[in-house]
Scaffold this motif. Structure first.
Motif, PDB file in Angstrom:
ATOM      1  N   GLN A  41      37.351  31.816-107.430  1.00 58.07           N
ATOM      2  CA  GLN A  41      37.762  32.141-108.805  1.00 58.07           C
ATOM      3  C   GLN A  41      38.312  30.963-109.589  1.00 58.07           C
ATOM      4  O   GLN A  41      38.230  30.938-110.809  1.00 58.07           O
ATOM      5  N   GLY A  46      32.135  31.456-114.542  1.00 58.72           N
ATOM      6  CA  GLY A  46      32.212  32.814-115.074  1.00 58.72           C
ATOM      7  C   GLY A  46      33.647  33.291-115.228  1.00 58.72           C
ATOM      8  O   GLY A  46      33.981  33.986-116.190  1.00 58.72           O
ATOM      9  N   ASN A  47      34.499  32.918-114.310  1.00 58.47           N
ATOM     10  CA  ASN A  47      35.904  33.288-114.391  1.00 58.47           C
ATOM     11  C   ASN A  47      36.574  32.592-115.576  1.00 58.47           C
ATOM     12  O   ASN A  47      37.327  33.201-116.329  1.00 58.47           O
ATOM     13  N   HIS A  49      35.102  31.486-118.300  1.00 58.28           N
ATOM     14  CA  HIS A  49      34.583  32.073-119.545  1.00 58.28           C
ATOM     15  C   HIS A  49      35.166  33.456-119.815  1.00 58.28           C
ATOM     16  O   HIS A  49      35.424  33.803-120.966  1.00 58.28           O
ATOM     17  N   ALA A  50      35.365  34.237-118.768  1.00 56.03           N
ATOM     18  CA  ALA A  50      35.940  35.571-118.959  1.00 56.03           C
ATOM     19  C   ALA A  50      37.299  35.475-119.627  1.00 56.03           C
ATOM     20  O   ALA A  50      37.611  36.238-120.546  1.00 56.03           O
ATOM     21  N   HIS A  51      38.106  34.529-119.199  1.00 55.72           N
ATOM     22  CA  HIS A  51      39.426  34.370-119.795  1.00 55.72           C
ATOM     23  C   HIS A  51      39.349  33.730-121.175  1.00 55.72           C
ATOM     24  O   HIS A  51      40.070  34.116-122.091  1.00 55.72           O
ATOM     25  N   HIS A  54      37.492  36.548-123.486  1.00 55.00           N
ATOM     26  CA  HIS A  54      37.948  37.938-123.495  1.00 55.00           C
ATOM     27  C   HIS A  54      39.461  38.053-123.363  1.00 55.00           C
ATOM     28  O   HIS A  54      40.126  38.503-124.292  1.00 55.00           O
ATOM     29  N   THR A  55      40.005  37.634-122.221  1.00 50.30           N
ATOM     30  CA  THR A  55      41.439  37.761-122.002  1.00 50.30           C
ATOM     31  C   THR A  55      42.233  37.002-123.058  1.00 50.30           C
ATOM     32  O   THR A  55      43.206  37.508-123.604  1.00 50.30           O
TER      33      THR A  55
END
Length: 61
Positions: A41, A46-47, A49-51, A54-55
Motif C-alpha cells: 500500500q 493506485g493507493n 491516487h485513491a487518496h 478521493h480521500t
C-alpha cells in the motif's frame, strides 16, 4: 500468521523506522518464498491516487 519482533532499541508499542525496515525485509522475503502477491500500500500508485483524488477531496469538503 507471521509476526516481526520490534527492533531492540524500540519502545514497546511504538513503531520506529527500524521497525518498519524489519517489516519490509520480512514482507519481501515472504513474498519471494511463497510466490505471493503483495499489495504494498505504501508504494502502489493506485493507493496514492485513491487518496489524492478521493480521500483528499472528502477532507477538504
Amino acid at each position: 500468521m507471521d509476526v516481526v519482533d520490534q527492533a531492540p532499541d524500540s519502545s514497546v508499542g511504538q513503531v520506529s523506522g527500524e521497525d518498519l525496515a524489519k517489516v519490509e525485509e520480512v514482507a519481501q522475503l515472504i513474498t519471494k518464498e511463497r510466490n505471493a502477491f503483495r499489495t504494498d500500500q505504501f508504494n502502489h500508485i493506485g493507493n496514492i491516487h485513491a487518496h489524492e483524488f478521493h480521500t483528499g477531496e472528502e477532507i477538504w469538503e
